[in-house]
Scaffold this active site. Structure first.
Site, PDB file in Angstrom:
ATOM      1  N   ILE A   1      -2.803  -9.660  -5.841  1.00  0.00           N
ATOM      2  CA  ILE A   1      -0.843  -8.994  -5.496  1.00  0.00           C
ATOM      3  C   ILE A   1      -0.205  -8.521  -7.178  1.00  0.00           C
ATOM      4  CG2 ILE A   1      -0.266 -11.041  -5.383  1.00  0.00           C
ATOM      5  CD1 ILE A   1       0.794  -6.609  -3.527  1.00  0.00           C
TER       6      ILE A   1
ATOM      7  N   GLY B   1       0.023 -16.679  -5.251  1.00  0.00           N
ATOM      8  CA  GLY B   1      -0.394 -17.335  -4.142  1.00  0.00           C
ATOM      9  C   GLY B   1       0.399 -17.698  -3.306  1.00  0.00           C
ATOM     10  N   ARG B   2      -0.131 -17.888  -2.391  1.00  0.00           N
ATOM     11  CA  ARG B   2       0.381 -18.427  -0.729  1.00  0.00           C
ATOM     12  C   ARG B   2       0.003 -20.179  -0.645  1.00  0.00           C
ATOM     13  NH1 ARG B   2       2.922 -13.851   0.773  1.00  0.00           N
ATOM     14  NH2 ARG B   2       3.577 -14.842   2.601  1.00  0.00           N
TER      15      ARG B   2
ATOM     16  N   THR C   1       0.799 -20.025  11.950  1.00  0.00           N
ATOM     17  CA  THR C   1       2.282 -19.976  12.061  1.00  0.00           C
ATOM     18  C   THR C   1       2.032 -19.184  10.071  1.00  0.00           C
ATOM     19  OG1 THR C   1       1.733 -22.345  11.060  1.00  0.00           O
ATOM     20  CG2 THR C   1       3.310 -22.084  12.929  1.00  0.00           C
TER      21      THR C   1
ATOM     22  N   GLY D   1       0.937 -14.161 -12.291  1.00  0.00           N
ATOM     23  CA  GLY D   1      -0.089 -14.438 -11.856  1.00  0.00           C
ATOM     24  C   GLY D   1      -0.885 -13.131 -11.717  1.00  0.00           C
TER      25      GLY D   1
ATOM     26  N   VAL E   1      -2.188  -7.841  -9.769  1.00  0.00           N
ATOM     27  CA  VAL E   1      -2.739  -6.693 -10.396  1.00  0.00           C
ATOM     28  C   VAL E   1      -2.193  -5.623 -10.278  1.00  0.00           C
ATOM     29  CG1 VAL E   1      -4.739  -6.029 -10.957  1.00  0.00           C
ATOM     30  CG2 VAL E   1      -4.186  -8.233 -11.613  1.00  0.00           C
TER      31      VAL E   1
ATOM     32  N   HIS F   1     -23.756  15.536   1.350  1.00  0.00           N
ATOM     33  CA  HIS F   1     -23.157  15.928   0.184  1.00  0.00           C
ATOM     34  C   HIS F   1     -22.031  17.150   0.091  1.00  0.00           C
ATOM     35  CE1 HIS F   1     -24.217  16.903  -4.145  1.00  0.00           C
ATOM     36  NE2 HIS F   1     -24.316  18.677  -4.170  1.00  0.00           N
TER      37      HIS F   1
ATOM     38  N   LYS G   1       0.947  -0.877  -0.376  1.00  0.00           N
ATOM     39  CA  LYS G   1      -0.182   0.159   0.150  1.00  0.00           C
ATOM     40  C   LYS G   1       0.951   1.293   0.104  1.00  0.00           C
ATOM     41  CE  LYS G   1      -3.604  -2.725  -0.414  1.00  0.00           C
ATOM     42  NZ  LYS G   1      -1.979  -3.784  -0.571  1.00  0.00           N
TER      43      LYS G   1
ATOM     44  N   SER H   1       1.244 -18.292   6.199  1.00  0.00           N
ATOM     45  CA  SER H   1       1.447 -19.432   4.790  1.00  0.00           C
ATOM     46  C   SER H   1       2.996 -18.416   4.313  1.00  0.00           C
ATOM     47  CB  SER H   1       0.890 -19.073   4.113  1.00  0.00           C
ATOM     48  OG  SER H   1       0.337 -17.163   4.433  1.00  0.00           O
TER      49      SER H   1
END
Length: 452
Positions: A179, A257-258, A138, A175, A181, A430, A51, A140
């Site tokens: 993450i 992935g993980r 624990t 992938g 993208v 508004h 981020k 990944s």
């Protein structure tokens, strides 16, 4: 003499450290084992660093398009060393903060790797600890698929990409999930030539179709090359070979992935899921060995930091015989921090219909929202999936600016057992993007005022 504690928490990520603090708040003597850095994957090589990079990328994109707002900007430079330094400072500050919170709650922190557990003993290379109950958190690690040639080249995962000190000219991301993208958008903003290679039929396949189409269009506007339904033959130094083309690169990121860290769980012989990928737990997060609990990425469900934290509080409450509310998968916000952002929870229309609901979708597009227009960011929508007769909220999708912040407004109504009947009467400020939530609710009654 062995040290004794009420509870041992193994893993200091967002599940583990939250569980440890909650246990201490309930009066337990707690020891937390973390062999690496406090905060786990999320804080050190996941949510927070990504981020931070995306925020820098957002500023770059704002500058690139500033002339549309009457601000003439030319000749700016991207200093990636400064971007990395800022990221490191944020991560270090938060890691220090987690350590402070643990110490404030009198939690003993052990920077040791847990090798095994025997009955109620936790064993590390250096010591043995007596405990009454144990929470496995624990986590990944990045999953690296079997691609021909991958063992012969240098590649990056999310464990290493945030340590770069300079930008490559060409980058391949294998992938096209969240993450992958997110990183594609960030590095494309930094003027890196990015190619995303996804073997599935589409990128972001788990997200709303209309939302992922908007993200795909934005990626293409940035110059990102997207190859979907790819057939990968081989990877070599500086070259990815597909069935029909070859893609050169300076850096390659594996974002496929993980994989859960189940080594300790398997040593304990706790029951695993049918596919052997997760630890089976009950609604209290207990494993098949009742004094051992498991939370986070190693149990079935969404692999999200906020899910792990909630599971940690469930386990802690059960251990301490305190009241708690079990997790509800339909009330978990799912967030993608792309441009536009995507945030959702609950069921999509197809799932709701398959479960027997008389469900309908009510939608408002941001093209008619004054705040979005003023900010030059009208790509997106608010979509509410509700049951037709009583207006029960079954799910929602928000795609657009601040979607990840706005989704909690709808979720809060759902969690308080409200319906679109209550939401339509809410007064939204508004001009705000959140007004679109009200308009989507009014669409249920065919009363939307500003629907394009």
């Amino acid at each position: 003499m062995k040290e004794k504690y009420d509870v041992a928490v193994i893993g200091g990520g967002p599940g583990g450290y939250v569980a440890a603090i909650r246990l201490a708040q309930y009066g337990k003597e707690v020891v937390l084992f973390e062999a690496n850095n406090l905060g786990g994957t999320c804080l050190n090589v996941g949510c927070i660093p990504s981020k931070s990079l995306l925020r820098s990328a957002e500023i770059v994109e704002t500058i690139k398009h500033s002339e549309e707002f009457g601000v003439m900007s030319k000749g700016f430079n991207i200093d990636y060393k400064v971007i990395k330094s800022r990221k490191d400072e944020i991560v270090n500050q938060l890691v220090t903060g987690v350590g402070y919170l643990l110490k404030k709650n009198n939690i003993t922190i052990k920077n040791e790797y847990v090798e095994s557990i025997e009955q109620s003993e936790v064993l590390t290379k250096e010591n043995r600890y007596d405990v009454s109950q144990i929470i496995l958190a624990t986590g990944s690690k990045p999953f690296v698929p079997k691609i021909a040639g991958i063992d012969e080249i240098e590649f990056d995962t999310t464990d290493t990409i945030f340590q770069w000190t300079e930008l490559p000219d060409k980058m391949v991301i294998i992938g096209g999930g969240v993450i992958g993208v997110e990183m594609a958008q960030a590095f494309a903003s930094f003027d890196v030539e990015v190619t995303v290679v996804e073997v599935a039929e589409e990128i972001l396949l788990t997200e709303d179709k209309a939302a992922r189409d908007l993200v795909r269009n934005h990626l293409k506007d940035q110059g990102v090359h997207i190859i979907e339904h790819a057939s990968i033959k081989k990877i070599e130094k500086g070259m990815l070979k597909l069935q029909d083309k070859t893609i050169p690169f300076d850096k390659v990121l594996i974002a496929t992935g993980r994989k859960n860290n189940l080594e300790l769980a398997k040593k304990l012989n706790v029951a695993l899921s049918e596919n052997q990928k997760f630890v089976e737990v009950n609604e209290n997060m207990q494993t098949s060995i009742k004094h051992i609990y498991a939370i986070g990425d190693i149990v079935p469900g969404l692999q999200l930091a906020h899910v792990a934290s909630h599971e940690g509080t469930i386990a802690a409450a059960h251990i301490c015989k305190e009241p708690f509310k079990s997790g509800d998968s339909n009330a978990v916000p799912r967030c993608v921090y792309t441009t536009p952002e995507i945030a959702s929870f609950g069921m999509d229309l197809e799932t709701a219909l398959n479960q027997g609901f008389d469900a309908h979708v009510y939608q408002y597009d941001l093209s008619g929202n004054g705040k979005a227009m003023a900010y030059g960011d009208t790509q997106g929508f608010v979509k509410i999936i509700s049951e037709q007769k009583y207006g029960e909220i079954l799910g929602a999708v928000i795609c657009g600016p601040h979607a990840t912040e706005l989704i909690s407004t709808i979720l809060a109504v759902k969690e308080s057992e409200g319906t679109v009947f209550e939401m339509k009467d809410q007064i939204f400020a508004h001009p705000t993007v959140s007004e679109s939530i009200g308009e989507a609710s009014l669409d249920y009654f065919d009363l939307a005022i500003h629907k394009p």
